[in-house]
Design a protein around this motif. Structure first.
Motif, mmCIF file in Angstrom:
data_model
loop_
_atom_site.group_PDB
_atom_site.id
_atom_site.type_symbol
_atom_site.label_atom_id
_atom_site.label_comp_id
_atom_site.label_asym_id
_atom_site.label_seq_id
_atom_site.Cartn_x
_atom_site.Cartn_y
_atom_site.Cartn_z
ATOM 1 N N GLU A 1 0.834 -1.208 0.000
ATOM 2 C CA GLU A 1 0.000 0.000 0.000
ATOM 3 C C GLU A 1 0.869 1.259 0.000
ATOM 4 N N ASP A 2 0.229 2.393 -0.296
ATOM 5 C CA ASP A 2 0.931 3.672 -0.210
ATOM 6 C C ASP A 2 -0.011 4.740 0.310
ATOM 7 N N THR A 3 0.578 5.754 0.961
ATOM 8 C CA THR A 3 -0.195 6.865 1.507
ATOM 9 C C THR A 3 -0.682 7.750 0.371
ATOM 10 N N SER A 4 -1.582 8.642 0.683
ATOM 11 C CA SER A 4 -2.052 9.585 -0.328
ATOM 12 C C SER A 4 -0.899 10.507 -0.741
ATOM 13 N N ILE A 5 -1.003 11.052 -1.940
ATOM 14 C CA ILE A 5 -0.028 12.019 -2.429
ATOM 15 C C ILE A 5 -0.503 13.377 -1.935
ATOM 16 N N GLU A 6 0.337 14.063 -1.150
ATOM 17 C CA GLU A 6 -0.114 15.282 -0.497
ATOM 18 C C GLU A 6 1.013 16.262 -0.246
ATOM 19 N N SER A 7 0.629 17.475 0.096
ATOM 20 C CA SER A 7 1.570 18.499 0.564
ATOM 21 C C SER A 7 0.874 19.294 1.668
ATOM 22 N N HIS A 8 1.658 20.069 2.406
ATOM 23 C CA HIS A 8 1.142 20.853 3.527
ATOM 24 C C HIS A 8 1.707 22.273 3.444
ATOM 25 N N ASP A 9 0.857 23.251 3.673
ATOM 26 C CA ASP A 9 1.284 24.646 3.581
ATOM 27 C C ASP A 9 1.855 25.196 4.880
ATOM 28 N N PHE A 10 1.494 24.606 6.022
ATOM 29 C CA PHE A 10 1.826 25.217 7.301
ATOM 30 C C PHE A 10 2.630 24.330 8.247
ATOM 31 N N ARG A 11 3.081 23.179 7.780
ATOM 32 C CA ARG A 11 3.841 22.313 8.682
ATOM 33 C C ARG A 11 4.973 21.586 7.972
#
Length: 123
Positions: free
Chosen positions: A31-41
């Protein structure tokens, strides 16, 4: 502590404070995690079990990098870096993730999609 089941594994919040949060993340075999980014952390990740790979882009429209990860590795995911983690192993991939920043909300997530040409922001 609170545990959240995901399609790809689980996330358990181990501790949190004003500007930090500590999680145990388990990614199931294949399995793999969602593809994501974060603006504040920013996230600091320590691999404490298993092995797999991390895919990331230093810039939203930049080159896609894939790095193999295993027990003992650690790496930093800065704000705005597009990333996901894949378990390429037959056993659980276990991570300890320390998040810190000005806003530690589950709403601070931009989801992306992947295709043959790389990762793109989800519409």
């Amino acid at each position: 502590m609170s545990k959240h089941e995901k399609l790809w594994g689980s996330v358990t919040i181990l501790n949190e404070g004003h500007n930090y949060r500590v999680k145990e993340i388990v990614v199931l075999p294949g399995e793999d995690t969602s593809i994501e980014s974060h603006d504040f952390r920013t996230e600091i990740i320590h691999i404490v079990g298993g092995h797999g790979e991390i895919a990331f882009k230093k810039e939203a429209h930049g080159e896609l990098f894939v790095k193999h990860i295993r027990y003992g590795d650690q790496f930093t995911i800065p704000e705005f870096m597009v990333h996901n983690i894949r378990n390429t192993n037959g056993e659980d991939l276990i991570l300890i993730q320390v998040e810190f920043g000005s806003w530690l909300s589950d709403e601070d997530v931009t989801h992306w999609v992947s295709n043959m040409s790389g990762m793109h922001r989800k519409s």
